[in-house]
Write an enzyme that holds these catalytic residues in place. Sequence first.
Site, PDB file in Angstrom:
ATOM      1  N   LYS A 228      95.669 107.201  10.307  1.00 20.43           N
ATOM      2  CA  LYS A 228      94.728 107.582   9.247  1.00 20.43           C
ATOM      3  C   LYS A 228      94.099 106.326   8.630  1.00 20.43           C
ATOM      4  CE  LYS A 228      97.165 107.668   4.912  1.00 20.43           C
ATOM      5  NZ  LYS A 228      96.809 107.891   3.564  1.00 20.43           N
TER       6      LYS A 228
ATOM      7  N   LYS B 222      94.137 102.209   2.894  1.00 23.74           N
ATOM      8  CA  LYS B 222      93.817 100.997   2.120  1.00 23.74           C
ATOM      9  C   LYS B 222      94.639  99.819   2.584  1.00 23.74           C
ATOM     10  CE  LYS B 222      93.820 103.429  -2.182  1.00 23.74           C
ATOM     11  NZ  LYS B 222      95.193 103.927  -2.240  1.00 23.74           N
TER      12      LYS B 222
ATOM     13  N   LYS C  24     105.380 104.064   6.158  1.00 17.96           N
ATOM     14  CA  LYS C  24     105.186 102.850   5.351  1.00 17.96           C
ATOM     15  C   LYS C  24     106.336 101.868   5.516  1.00 17.96           C
ATOM     16  CE  LYS C  24     101.639 104.372   2.381  1.00 17.96           C
ATOM     17  NZ  LYS C  24     101.050 104.606   1.088  1.00 17.96           N
TER      18      LYS C  24
HETATM   19  N1  AQP Z   1      92.445 108.764   5.603  1.00 14.53           N
HETATM   20  C1  AQP Z   1      92.402 109.688   4.650  1.00 14.53           C
HETATM   21  N2  AQP Z   1      91.745 110.850   4.862  1.00 14.53           N
HETATM   22  C2  AQP Z   1      91.690 111.794   3.891  1.00 14.53           C
HETATM   23  N3  AQP Z   1      92.273 111.652   2.669  1.00 14.53           N
HETATM   24  C3  AQP Z   1      92.919 110.517   2.420  1.00 14.53           C
HETATM   25  N4  AQP Z   1      93.594 110.055   1.347  1.00 14.53           N
HETATM   26  C4  AQP Z   1      94.078 108.823   1.608  1.00 14.53           C
HETATM   27  N5  AQP Z   1      93.749 108.442   2.847  1.00 14.53           N
HETATM   28  C5  AQP Z   1      93.029 109.472   3.388  1.00 14.53           C
HETATM   29  C6  AQP Z   1      93.736 110.788   0.103  1.00 14.53           C
HETATM   30  O1  AQP Z   1      93.304 109.944  -0.956  1.00 14.53           O
HETATM   31  C7  AQP Z   1      94.066 110.270  -2.130  1.00 14.53           C
HETATM   32  C8  AQP Z   1      94.555 109.015  -2.776  1.00 14.53           C
HETATM   33  O2  AQP Z   1      95.468 108.376  -1.926  1.00 14.53           O
HETATM   34  P1  AQP Z   1      96.446 107.271  -2.491  1.00 14.53           P
HETATM   35  O3  AQP Z   1      95.700 106.079  -2.854  1.00 14.53           O
HETATM   36  O4  AQP Z   1      97.252 107.798  -3.585  1.00 14.53           O
HETATM   37  O5  AQP Z   1      97.463 106.978  -1.363  1.00 14.53           O
HETATM   38  P2  AQP Z   1      97.448 107.097   0.155  1.00 14.53           P
HETATM   39  O6  AQP Z   1      97.371 108.522   0.588  1.00 14.53           O
HETATM   40  O7  AQP Z   1      98.646 106.366   0.601  1.00 14.53           O
HETATM   41  O8  AQP Z   1      96.085 106.365   0.551  1.00 14.53           O
HETATM   42  P3  AQP Z   1      95.879 105.116   1.433  1.00 14.53           P
HETATM   43  O9  AQP Z   1      94.439 104.838   1.532  1.00 14.53           O
HETATM   44  O10 AQP Z   1      96.628 105.261   2.709  1.00 14.53           O
HETATM   45  O11 AQP Z   1      96.503 103.974   0.552  1.00 14.53           O
HETATM   46  P4  AQP Z   1      97.669 102.981   0.795  1.00 14.53           P
HETATM   47  O12 AQP Z   1      97.349 102.264   2.061  1.00 14.53           O
HETATM   48  O13 AQP Z   1      97.619 102.123  -0.421  1.00 14.53           O
HETATM   49  O14 AQP Z   1      98.921 103.780   0.882  1.00 14.53           O
HETATM   50  C9  AQP Z   1      95.195 111.206  -1.701  1.00 14.53           C
HETATM   51  O15 AQP Z   1      94.846 112.524  -2.082  1.00 14.53           O
HETATM   52  C10 AQP Z   1      95.204 111.081  -0.219  1.00 14.53           C
HETATM   53  O16 AQP Z   1      95.626 112.288   0.398  1.00 14.53           O
END
Ligand code: AQP
Length: 347
Positions: A210, A213, A128
């Site tokens: 991956k 968001k 990040k």
């Molecule tokens: N690509 C993914 N595949 C499987 N699981 C995923 N998770 C996130 N992306 C994937 C799981 O979703 C849950 C919530 O995630 P989060 O919103 O707390 O943060 P994150 O993991 O950082 O998700 P994002 O989508 O990548 O968000 P941003 O871009 O905002 O940081 C977690 O259980 C995560 O494992």
Amino acid sequence: MGAERGATGEGPHLPARRKRVFSGIQPSGSFHIGNYLGAIRNWVDQQAAYDNVFCIVDLHALSLPTTREGLSGNILHLANVLLASGIDPEQSILFVQSDVREHTELCWLLNSVTQFGDLRRMTQFKDKAGGKDEQVSAALFVYPVLQAADILLYDTDLVPVGEDQKQHIELTRDVAARFNARYGETFVLPAPDIKPQGARIMSLDDPTKKMSKSDPSANATVALTDTPDTIRKKIRRAVTDSGSDVIAGPDKPALTNLLSIFALFADLTVPEVETRYAGKGYGAFKADLAELVVERLAPIQERLAELEADPAVAARLLAEGAERARLRAAAKMDEVRDRVGVGGGRS
Ligand code: AQP
């Protein structure tokens, strides 16, 4: 050295206790099928078996730039997404992190037993920060400590997450073990609950990243709120690998990702999907995948529209969830303060 507990209670004469589950999700951006297949769907499927606490982690979202309007709008939207996906407030506590002040208080106490070097090893921080360590917020760096506080506050046994969070759960265990060693048995050591399938849904644009968001490319993700036409367009445009056989493999990361998404939404195994598409080519497979995703998201989208028409429902459920979470968190913090010798614990 940690307090590992079984599902059957703390001793032979005590009644069985359901395992405690905690998981959080950030109200940051559009929730996608990676969040759904990697996390939310598993929370819903298992909620009757466990004692669940699900948290909208708004304070975590502050670790990256955000706006007041964006954050508050996303919190209610995420609550509605979770309710529409099947989180049942009768069975699970659903609340917003900043409504329970004990999270930040415990975070500070845990900072004191967390090593700087451990945080520096966190790959999510490196991803990040994108090499701009000097400019990102300190909150991004200590994010895993706040996450540890979220989990440890509720005596959590299991943390259902995607693969990306595994390292953070390991850090949580280390921090809990260090606290227990210094102050006496206080925290349960939680285990990650990562399903073999769906643990890492990859970007539709680039199968080495991956699905996320915060990806600046709208075509990288399928949002839970995308219209059927948008879903069809994104899946049609999703990158594939050379060749034409619908077969997963390490040399075909893009196709493998699409096959996993298909298998998860269809409740099939990847080999079963491969057999179904033997000799049919990528075009037919992608067209059917798009229809499958549209079909599976439709009931969630319908419920979401109903919930969003009456925002008072989610607001009330979140307030009730915060009351229930606060009771547990307050009791745990009394114990923690007493162990550490702060907040009146001076006897
Ligand atoms: N690509 C993914 N595949 C499987 N699981 C995923 N998770 C996130 N992306 C994937 C799981 O979703 C849950 C919530 O995630 P989060 O919103 O707390 O943060 P994150 O993991 O950082 O998700 P994002 O989508 O990548 O968000 P941003 O871009 O905002 O940081 C977690 O259980 C995560 O494992």
